[in-house]
Write a protein that holds these residues in place. Structure first.
Motif, short mmCIF file in Angstrom:
data_model
loop_
_atom_site.label_atom_id
_atom_site.label_comp_id
_atom_site.label_asym_id
_atom_site.label_seq_id
_atom_site.Cartn_x
_atom_site.Cartn_y
_atom_site.Cartn_z
N VAL A 299 78.40 31.92 62.80
CA VAL A 299 78.22 32.02 64.25
C VAL A 299 77.93 30.61 64.75
CG1 VAL A 299 76.82 32.97 66.12
CG2 VAL A 299 77.30 34.37 64.08
N TYR A 300 78.71 30.20 65.73
CA TYR A 300 78.54 28.83 66.24
C TYR A 300 77.18 28.67 66.90
CZ TYR A 300 79.12 24.48 68.75
OH TYR A 300 78.93 23.21 69.22
N ASP A 301 76.50 27.56 66.54
CA ASP A 301 75.17 27.26 67.10
C ASP A 301 75.08 25.74 67.23
OD1 ASP A 301 72.53 26.78 67.69
OD2 ASP A 301 71.72 28.17 66.22
N GLU A 302 74.87 25.28 68.45
CA GLU A 302 74.84 23.83 68.68
C GLU A 302 73.73 23.15 67.89
OE1 GLU A 302 74.60 23.12 72.84
OE2 GLU A 302 76.71 23.58 73.21
N ASP A 303 72.62 23.85 67.65
CA ASP A 303 71.47 23.24 66.94
C ASP A 303 71.55 23.42 65.42
OD1 ASP A 303 70.26 22.43 69.31
OD2 ASP A 303 69.30 24.39 69.59
N ALA A 304 72.55 24.18 64.96
CA ALA A 304 72.59 24.55 63.53
C ALA A 304 72.74 23.33 62.62
CB ALA A 304 73.72 25.54 63.27
N LEU A 305 73.60 22.38 63.02
CA LEU A 305 73.83 21.22 62.16
C LEU A 305 72.55 20.41 61.99
CD1 LEU A 305 75.85 19.55 60.55
CD2 LEU A 305 76.41 18.30 62.66
N ARG A 306 71.82 20.21 63.10
CA ARG A 306 70.56 19.47 63.02
C ARG A 306 69.53 20.22 62.17
NH1 ARG A 306 66.01 20.22 65.59
NH2 ARG A 306 66.97 21.65 67.09
N LEU A 307 69.44 21.53 62.36
CA LEU A 307 68.49 22.32 61.59
C LEU A 307 68.87 22.36 60.12
CD1 LEU A 307 67.98 25.30 64.08
CD2 LEU A 307 66.38 23.44 63.59
N GLN A 308 70.18 22.42 59.85
CA GLN A 308 70.66 22.42 58.45
C GLN A 308 70.27 21.12 57.76
OE1 GLN A 308 74.95 22.92 58.07
NE2 GLN A 308 74.95 21.37 56.46
N GLN A 309 70.47 19.99 58.43
CA GLN A 309 70.13 18.70 57.84
C GLN A 309 68.63 18.57 57.64
OE1 GLN A 309 72.43 16.69 56.68
NE2 GLN A 309 70.86 15.31 55.86
N GLN A 310 67.88 19.09 58.61
CA GLN A 310 66.42 19.05 58.51
C GLN A 310 65.93 19.89 57.34
OE1 GLN A 310 64.37 20.02 62.18
NE2 GLN A 310 62.53 20.63 61.09
N GLU A 311 66.51 21.08 57.16
CA GLU A 311 66.13 21.95 56.03
C GLU A 311 66.45 21.29 54.70
OE1 GLU A 311 66.82 26.54 54.43
OE2 GLU A 311 68.29 25.62 55.79
N LEU A 312 67.63 20.65 54.62
CA LEU A 312 68.02 19.97 53.38
C LEU A 312 67.06 18.84 53.05
CD1 LEU A 312 70.08 19.63 51.08
CD2 LEU A 312 71.39 18.13 52.60
N GLU A 313 66.70 18.05 54.06
CA GLU A 313 65.80 16.92 53.83
C GLU A 313 64.42 17.40 53.42
OE1 GLU A 313 65.93 14.76 57.47
OE2 GLU A 313 67.92 13.90 57.09
N GLU A 314 63.92 18.44 54.08
CA GLU A 314 62.59 18.95 53.75
C GLU A 314 62.56 19.57 52.35
OE1 GLU A 314 61.73 21.66 56.88
OE2 GLU A 314 61.14 20.08 58.31
N THR A 315 63.60 20.32 52.01
CA THR A 315 63.65 20.95 50.68
C THR A 315 63.80 19.91 49.58
OG1 THR A 315 64.72 22.89 51.68
CG2 THR A 315 64.81 22.72 49.28
N SER A 316 64.60 18.87 49.86
CA SER A 316 64.78 17.79 48.89
C SER A 316 63.47 17.03 48.67
CB SER A 316 65.87 16.83 49.38
OG SER A 316 66.04 15.76 48.47
N ALA A 317 62.75 16.75 49.75
CA ALA A 317 61.47 16.05 49.63
C ALA A 317 60.46 16.89 48.86
CB ALA A 317 60.93 15.71 51.02
N ALA A 318 60.45 18.21 49.14
CA ALA A 318 59.52 19.10 48.43
C ALA A 318 59.85 19.16 46.95
CB ALA A 318 59.57 20.49 49.04
N GLU A 319 61.16 19.18 46.63
CA GLU A 319 61.58 19.23 45.22
C GLU A 319 61.15 17.97 44.48
OE1 GLU A 319 64.08 18.56 41.71
OE2 GLU A 319 64.13 17.40 43.58
N LYS A 320 61.31 16.82 45.12
CA LYS A 320 60.91 15.56 44.48
C LYS A 320 59.40 15.51 44.26
CE LYS A 320 64.75 12.71 46.15
NZ LYS A 320 65.15 11.58 47.04
N GLU A 321 58.67 15.96 45.27
CA GLU A 321 57.21 15.96 45.16
C GLU A 321 56.74 16.91 44.05
OE1 GLU A 321 53.34 17.18 47.93
OE2 GLU A 321 55.24 16.65 48.88
N GLN A 322 57.35 18.10 43.99
CA GLN A 322 56.97 19.06 42.95
C GLN A 322 57.38 18.58 41.57
OE1 GLN A 322 58.60 22.84 44.11
NE2 GLN A 322 57.09 23.17 45.72
N GLN A 323 58.52 17.89 41.49
CA GLN A 323 58.94 17.35 40.20
C GLN A 323 57.96 16.29 39.71
OE1 GLN A 323 62.48 14.52 38.95
NE2 GLN A 323 63.27 16.61 39.11
N ALA A 324 57.54 15.42 40.61
CA ALA A 324 56.57 14.38 40.23
C ALA A 324 55.26 15.02 39.78
CB ALA A 324 56.32 13.43 41.40
#
Length: 384
Positions: A248-273
């Motif tokens: 479903v097209y959503d103008e904010d989806a791309l920004r939210l998708q990138q934000q989710e990826l960055e937050e999840t990646s940061a959490a994974e790195k922190e948990q790995q450390a």
């Protein structure tokens, strides 16, 4: 890496006994004092029971040690870290820790019974196992979530996230009756799609399909249908190997998708450390507990084998694999007499001086039996 812990009667002078063993093995191995304090002994019956329990705990501690080591090897590879920097015991290398082993009397008081000390060691290792299991589960869940998001970024057009690929102009928005479906079509079926999409169901807008993207495997097509037939169209398309994407097209989806990826990646790195720090600390604890348990086994078996009061010298031996047999033969030649008739026959068999005719004795000689107390510790820093 193999270490052999051996004890023999001290004959009232442990230091001379140690020096004797060291000199006998000087050409084949390195020998170090394995210092074990005297404990509250209790009854011999209780020692026999404890001896059996120590066998089970030894196996359990070895498994816990190897699980932590395997985890650290995986994490070290992910981080580009040398595994030798992580597999430390009390800030020492494993070799240094064993060579300089001292009983931790602050943590495991010698005025406690052997059974209490054994249970304390087991409780600590079990607790670490549980903590690491929970931490690893949390980390694995987050890592899987990250991999799912990354696959959506990097997969083919049948699976990857379409935000940023499908533009506003590709979709009919805010219509009461019509909707735009986004369909991934295998490249080999482009012609079939163009010939069939209008007739898959009723209420498909003629000539409404357009290709908006393409990769090595799929093309991404739009098609406009009435909302009431969208589910039926999706089902019919699937039968033809056309994949209607859930989008479903959503103008904010791309920004939210990138934000989710960055937050999840940061959490994974922190948990790995955090997992690396915790696994490194707990490896040190569990390995130290394992060696303390080996010391308990040596003490208990020495009392059972040599009697009371305790008078034995215990050593840690390490040698290149090619000399292990020679070390064994040298020790048997020196201390074969300790096993009575079994030990003497064992010694003679190693010296090729006579055959063992008795069937039961022959079975003993081919087992792990030694006429003195001996336990091995196997641990590989680098897995092949």
């Amino acid at each position: 890496m193999k270490y052999t812990f051996v004890s023999v009667p001290g004959l009232g002078n442990k230091e001379n006994t140690f020096l004797n063993i060291k000199s006998k093995l000087a050409d084949y191995a390195e020998t170090y004092e394995f210092n074990i304090p005297e404990f509250k002994i209790g009854t011999l019956d209780a020692l026999v029971v404890l001896s059996d329990e120590l066998v089970k705990f030894d196996t359990s501690f070895e498994q816990s040690t190897n699980k932590l080591a395997d985890l650290l090897r995986t994490l070290a590879k992910n981080q580009g870290t040398h595994i030798q920097d992580l597999l430390l015991v009390n800030d020492k290398t494993i070799d240094q820790f064993i060579r300089t082993f001292q009983w931790n009397s602050m943590k495991y008081r010698t005025d406690k019974s052997l059974q209490e000390t054994t249970q304390l060691l087991n409780q600590e290792v079990t607790s670490i196992d549980n903590v690491m299991k929970n931490k690893l589960n949390i980390y694995t869940q987050n890592k899987n979530a990250l991999q799912t998001l990354q696959r959506k970024q990097t997969g083919n057009l049948s699976v990857k996230n379409l935000n940023g690929i499908v533009k506003k102009q590709h979709c009919i928005l805010n219509s009461e009756y019509l909707t735009t479906l986004i369909v991934a079509v295998p490249k080999s079926l482009f012609k079939q799609w163009n010939n069939k999409y209008e007739t898959l169901t009723s209420m498909v807008v003629p000539r409404s399909s357009a290709k908006i993207a393409e990769d090595d495997e799929f093309g991404l097509f739009t098609v406009t249908v009435f909302k009431r037939v969208a589910d039926e169209f999706t089902h019919k398309a699937r039968e033809e190997k056309f994949i209607v994407r859930d989008f479903v097209y959503d103008e904010d989806a791309l920004r939210l998708q990138q934000q989710e990826l960055e937050e999840t990646s940061a959490a994974e790195k922190e948990q790995q450390a955090e997992l690396v720090r915790l696994a490194k600390t707990n490896f040190s604890e569990v390995f130290a507990s394992w060696v303390h348990l080996k010391a308990l086994r040596v003490f208990v078996e020495s009392v059972l084998r040599y009697g009371l009061p305790p008078d034995f010298a215990s050593v840690a031996i390490t040698s290149p694999p090619k000399f292990e047999k020679k070390v064994d033969e040298t020790l048997v030649a020196q201390y074969g007499r300790l096993g009575g008739v079994h030990g003497q026959s064992f010694q003679k068999q190693n010296d090729n001086q006579e055959e063992i005719l008795d069937h039961e004795l022959n079975a003993v000689n081919h087992s792990d039996y030694r006429p003195y107390v001996q336990f091995d510790l196997h641990f590989e820093i680098e897995r092949r």
